[in-house]
Design a protein around this motif. Structure first.
Motif, PDB file in Angstrom:
ATOM      1  N   LEU A   1      18.563 -46.064  34.511  1.00  0.00           N
ATOM      2  CA  LEU A   1      18.299 -46.898  33.342  1.00  0.00           C
ATOM      3  C   LEU A   1      19.558 -47.093  32.513  1.00  0.00           C
ATOM      4  N   GLY A   2      20.681 -46.851  33.100  1.00  0.00           N
ATOM      5  CA  GLY A   2      21.956 -46.971  32.401  1.00  0.00           C
ATOM      6  C   GLY A   2      22.960 -46.071  33.093  1.00  0.00           C
ATOM      7  N   PRO A   3      24.212 -46.142  32.666  1.00  0.00           N
ATOM      8  CA  PRO A   3      25.247 -45.325  33.307  1.00  0.00           C
ATOM      9  C   PRO A   3      24.997 -43.828  33.201  1.00  0.00           C
ATOM     10  N   THR A   4      24.224 -43.381  32.191  1.00  0.00           N
ATOM     11  CA  THR A   4      24.072 -41.952  31.949  1.00  0.00           C
ATOM     12  C   THR A   4      22.629 -41.484  31.919  1.00  0.00           C
ATOM     13  N   LEU A   5      21.684 -42.320  32.287  1.00  0.00           N
ATOM     14  CA  LEU A   5      20.276 -41.928  32.218  1.00  0.00           C
ATOM     15  C   LEU A   5      19.557 -42.335  33.492  1.00  0.00           C
ATOM     16  N   ALA A   6      19.015 -41.330  34.202  1.00  0.00           N
ATOM     17  CA  ALA A   6      18.175 -41.587  35.371  1.00  0.00           C
ATOM     18  C   ALA A   6      16.726 -41.420  34.960  1.00  0.00           C
ATOM     19  N   ALA A   7      15.869 -42.255  35.488  1.00  0.00           N
ATOM     20  CA  ALA A   7      14.457 -42.212  35.132  1.00  0.00           C
ATOM     21  C   ALA A   7      13.619 -42.226  36.395  1.00  0.00           C
TER      22      ALA A   7
ATOM     23  N   ASN B   1      14.092 -34.372  32.643  1.00  0.00           N
ATOM     24  CA  ASN B   1      13.586 -33.243  31.852  1.00  0.00           C
ATOM     25  C   ASN B   1      12.104 -33.373  31.543  1.00  0.00           C
ATOM     26  N   GLN B   2      11.442 -34.294  32.247  1.00  0.00           N
ATOM     27  CA  GLN B   2       9.995 -34.515  32.116  1.00  0.00           C
ATOM     28  C   GLN B   2       9.601 -35.211  30.806  1.00  0.00           C
ATOM     29  N   ALA B   3      10.569 -35.663  30.015  1.00  0.00           N
ATOM     30  CA  ALA B   3      10.236 -36.392  28.782  1.00  0.00           C
ATOM     31  C   ALA B   3       9.729 -37.783  29.154  1.00  0.00           C
ATOM     32  N   VAL B   4       8.561 -38.156  28.616  1.00  0.00           N
ATOM     33  CA  VAL B   4       7.957 -39.439  28.932  1.00  0.00           C
ATOM     34  C   VAL B   4       8.674 -40.535  28.143  1.00  0.00           C
ATOM     35  N   ILE B   5       9.111 -41.581  28.856  1.00  0.00           N
ATOM     36  CA  ILE B   5       9.800 -42.708  28.227  1.00  0.00           C
ATOM     37  C   ILE B   5       8.832 -43.857  27.951  1.00  0.00           C
ATOM     38  N   ALA B   6       7.902 -44.095  28.861  1.00  0.00           N
ATOM     39  CA  ALA B   6       6.940 -45.181  28.676  1.00  0.00           C
ATOM     40  C   ALA B   6       5.624 -44.800  29.340  1.00  0.00           C
ATOM     41  N   HIS B   7       4.514 -45.133  28.655  1.00  0.00           N
ATOM     42  CA  HIS B   7       3.171 -44.848  29.156  1.00  0.00           C
ATOM     43  C   HIS B   7       2.207 -45.767  28.426  1.00  0.00           C
ATOM     44  N   ARG B   8       1.140 -46.171  29.104  1.00  0.00           N
ATOM     45  CA  ARG B   8       0.201 -47.104  28.484  1.00  0.00           C
ATOM     46  C   ARG B   8      -0.486 -46.511  27.265  1.00  0.00           C
ATOM     47  N   ASP B   9      -0.592 -45.155  27.183  1.00  0.00           N
ATOM     48  CA  ASP B   9      -1.178 -44.484  26.008  1.00  0.00           C
ATOM     49  C   ASP B   9      -0.123 -43.654  25.294  1.00  0.00           C
TER      50      ASP B   9
ATOM     51  N   ALA C   1       5.766 -35.093  30.635  1.00  0.00           N
ATOM     52  CA  ALA C   1       4.930 -35.303  31.824  1.00  0.00           C
ATOM     53  C   ALA C   1       3.953 -34.156  32.011  1.00  0.00           C
ATOM     54  N   HIS C   2       4.285 -32.977  31.453  1.00  0.00           N
ATOM     55  CA  HIS C   2       3.358 -31.853  31.536  1.00  0.00           C
ATOM     56  C   HIS C   2       2.073 -32.141  30.754  1.00  0.00           C
ATOM     57  N   ASP C   3       2.159 -33.026  29.746  1.00  0.00           N
ATOM     58  CA  ASP C   3       0.967 -33.377  28.969  1.00  0.00           C
ATOM     59  C   ASP C   3      -0.035 -34.180  29.792  1.00  0.00           C
TER      60      ASP C   3
END
Length: 640
Positions: free
Chosen positions: A320-326, A250-258, A278-280
């Motif tokens: 990243l788990g049984p129910t989360l793709a990243a 869904n384009q939600a950022v999970i990890a980023h250096r900033d 990710a749109h940001d």
């Protein structure tokens, strides 16, 4: 021909044909060499980084599942701040710096949360309250029927001592209605949530939750605070200046250096606080790669940017788990990989003429060195099959590909060696040589099953320090496991304080019943020996009961396509577990079924105990107490 002779002859032939074009070829092939080497190195760095990321997720998932099996959490459905459950959660928070909190919700509405306060600042810290020197906050919410009671929050120092307490009016928080609780209960297994804004702190979180595996009903949850994870996770950077961006479908950022700066902007959005997206990243190098991504995995891209540098990008979708793709985006400048090659190329131009004259002995030396390196790597690759301990360091080489291959083989050796400690070694060996399938399903075959259990372990666990108990239980398991493995048994699983093992699979054993009985007697002796150590150290003794049964079972891979376990299913497993429990009724320590007795009576002394209908069974079973193995030449029979 040997590798050395083949290499030397080939190089000399090429030298004769291409000597006149050497400099031209150097110019024309520079870019290809840079791309090839950089791609190879980037691939290795990417695989390493992805492996570390998935390893971290697996370790966090394993920790969550372990909590769901913990007697401290299973044993009480209304734990408080002074309970073993709270201490266990606090200790796990200390071990995992990126975790925000650990909590458990029960079906009676009781909710216990242990939250880390170190690192919380500003508005986030104000939302929690309490003294500024508090290291942990323990929050308890109670429900009486359909009515929510005031929430109690106890503040503790780093050692777990209470230093303050507040009461919070009912705020409409019912753990039983939260997605992490409902989805875990529905799935019946560990799940990983999509990123969301937390109830109290209103900051981005990911939750791993798993249903409690024991009596009662409830769910254990673990919160990973994404801004803290992005600040502390070493895998977000690789090489000299490479970095990662992780975002979901869904384009939600999970990890980023900033990440902190991104969240500050998204939380100030006029339309309302939201997760960083990710749109940001639009207008940035990362945003360009994501916008051009064609949704293939893995996706490779080389591009130029406004800083006049060339960059390599790799984007791959992983679980990243049984129910989360990243989606994991890795970006690194070409110079991180190519500077050494360019410098080498400049030197080669100056020494080209001399090299032509000296090439024959150099080629011979080079071929010899390469031959030794390849041979050494081949030897280490062969050792993968035996799961032998890896050397202290990987095999090195000045050739990038061989250096990468040496490191990869070394990492594979370490991974397989570690895996052989997490799964039965015979299973790992069978997977490596392809004698055991990795597909779901099994086959019917006869096995002998052994179940063990510690008498009064729940009482011991309630009175023991969790850390001390874990160390003591691990020593106990090691003693029993060594005996079982010495008799060729397969240790299927550890269930709390119990051990399940079986014989005659994956490898056939004509004397599997005898092996199981011999293992039980030796395990009994090992148990008595280690109890002497426990007594000397002031620790409670572990008194083990055993149940052994032989019969037909389905043996194979059980689980899902992403997560499976090599195990056995069938009545033989259930009856062995029932026999272990019957020891309590008859005051015995090792009980075997008549199916086992018929096969081992010529080798072991047994005593007839009773004819019973085990719980959950329909047929009667004659049961015997296993006493000892007969000396050579002893008369066949049993003690009645």
């Amino acid at each position: 021909m040997s590798f050395r002779l083949t290499l030397t002859a080939s190089v000399m032939l090429m030298l004769c044909l291409l000597a006149g074009l050497l400099l031209f070829v150097q110019f024309r092939t520079l870019d290809l060499a840079v791309d090839d080497s950089a791609t190879s190195t980037m691939e290795a760095a990417s695989k390493n980084t992805m492996s570390l990321l998935q390893y971290q997720v697996e370790m966090l998932s394993r920790a969550t599942r372990t909590l769901a099996f913990s007697p401290a959490i299973i044993g009480s459905d209304e734990p408080d701040e002074a309970s073993p459950s709270a201490a266990l959660m606090r200790n796990n928070l200390v071990q995992w710096p990126a975790l925000d909190s650990i909590y458990v919700g029960y079906d009676n509405g009781h909710w216990l949360q242990v939250q880390r306060l170190a690192g919380l600042k500003g508005e986030q810290r104000d939302r929690v309250g309490g003294p500024p020197e508090a290291a942990f906050a323990v929050t308890m919410t109670h429900w009486k029927g359909a009515r929510e009671m005031p929430t109690t929050r106890v503040f503790q120092d780093a050692a777990g001592n209470p230093i303050g307490q507040i009461e919070i009016p009912p705020r409409g928080y019912d753990a039983r209605q939260r997605d992490w609780y409902l989805n875990a209960q529905k799935a019946g297994q560990l799940i990983t949530s999509a990123p969301y804004l937390s109830f109290n702190l209103r900051v981005p979180m990911i939750t791993l939750s798993a249903p409690i595996q024991g009596p009662g009903s409830g769910v254990v949850g673990v919160d990973l605070k994404l801004d803290v994870y992005s600040d502390s996770a070493p895998i977000l950077h690789f090489g000299k200046s490479g970095h990662l961006v992780i975002f979901d479908a869904n384009q939600a950022v999970i990890a980023h250096r900033d990440y902190a700066a991104m969240f500050a902007r998204s939380s100030a959005d006029p339309a309302g606080a939201r997760l960083p997206s990710a749109h940001d990243l639009k207008g940035s190098l990362e945003g360009k790669v994501i916008a051009d991504w064609d949704k293939t995995s893995p996706y490779w891209r080389k591009l130029s940017w406004s800083d006049h540098k060339e960059y390599f990008a790799r984007l791959e979708t992983i679980a990243l788990g049984p129910t989360l793709a990243a989606n994991v985006l890795l970006i690194a400048p070409e110079d991180d990989f190519a500077l050494g090659i360019r410098d080498l190329n400049r030197r080669a131009k100056l020494l080209a003429l001399i090299a032509c004259c000296l090439f024959v002995p150099a080629a011979w030396i080079f071929g010899t060195h390469m031959s030794k390196t390849v041979k050494a790597i081949t030897v280490e690759a062969d050792r993968l099959q035996t799961m032998a301990p890896p050397p202290d360091r990987p095999i090195g080489s000045f050739v990038t590909e061989l250096e990468t291959l040496g490191r990869t083989i070394h990492k594979s050796q370490r991974a397989i060696r570690s895996f052989s400690r997490l799964a039965p070694r015979e299973i790992v060996r069978g997977v490596l040589d392809n004698s055991i399938s990795t597909e779901l399903g099994g086959t019917r075959q006869e096995i002998t099953t052994l179940f063990t259990d510690v008498r009064g372990f729940t009482t011991i666990a309630e009175a023991a320090d969790p850390d001390t108990l874990m160390q003591q239980t691990s020593r106990y398991f090691s003693a029993l496991t060594d005996v079982i493995l010495s008799q060729g048994g397969t240790v299927d699983k550890f269930i709390g304080d119990a051990v399940m093992a079986f014989w005659n699979a994956p490898n056939p054993q004509a004397d599997h019943c005898e092996r199981a009985c011999r293992a039980a007697l030796q395990a009994k002796a090992a148990n008595e020996a280690i109890n002497l150590q426990f007594d000397a150290e002031g620790l409670p003794s572990f008194h083990t009961r055993f149940g052994i049964h032989a019969g037909e079972a389905v043996v194979g891979n059980l689980g899902s396509s992403e997560r499976m376990n090599y195990t056995a299913l069938g009545n033989v497993v259930n009856l062995a577990a029932r026999l272990e429990g019957l020891n309590k009724d008859y005051g015995t320590q090792i009980l075997v079924s008549d199916a086992v007795y018929a096969r081992i009576k010529h080798r072991f002394c047994c005593r007839f105990v009773d004819t019973v209908v085990a719980k959950g069974m329909a047929a009667e079973t004659r049961i015997y107490e296993l006493l000892e193995e007969k000396a050579d030449g002893a008369i066949n029979g049993s003690i009645h």
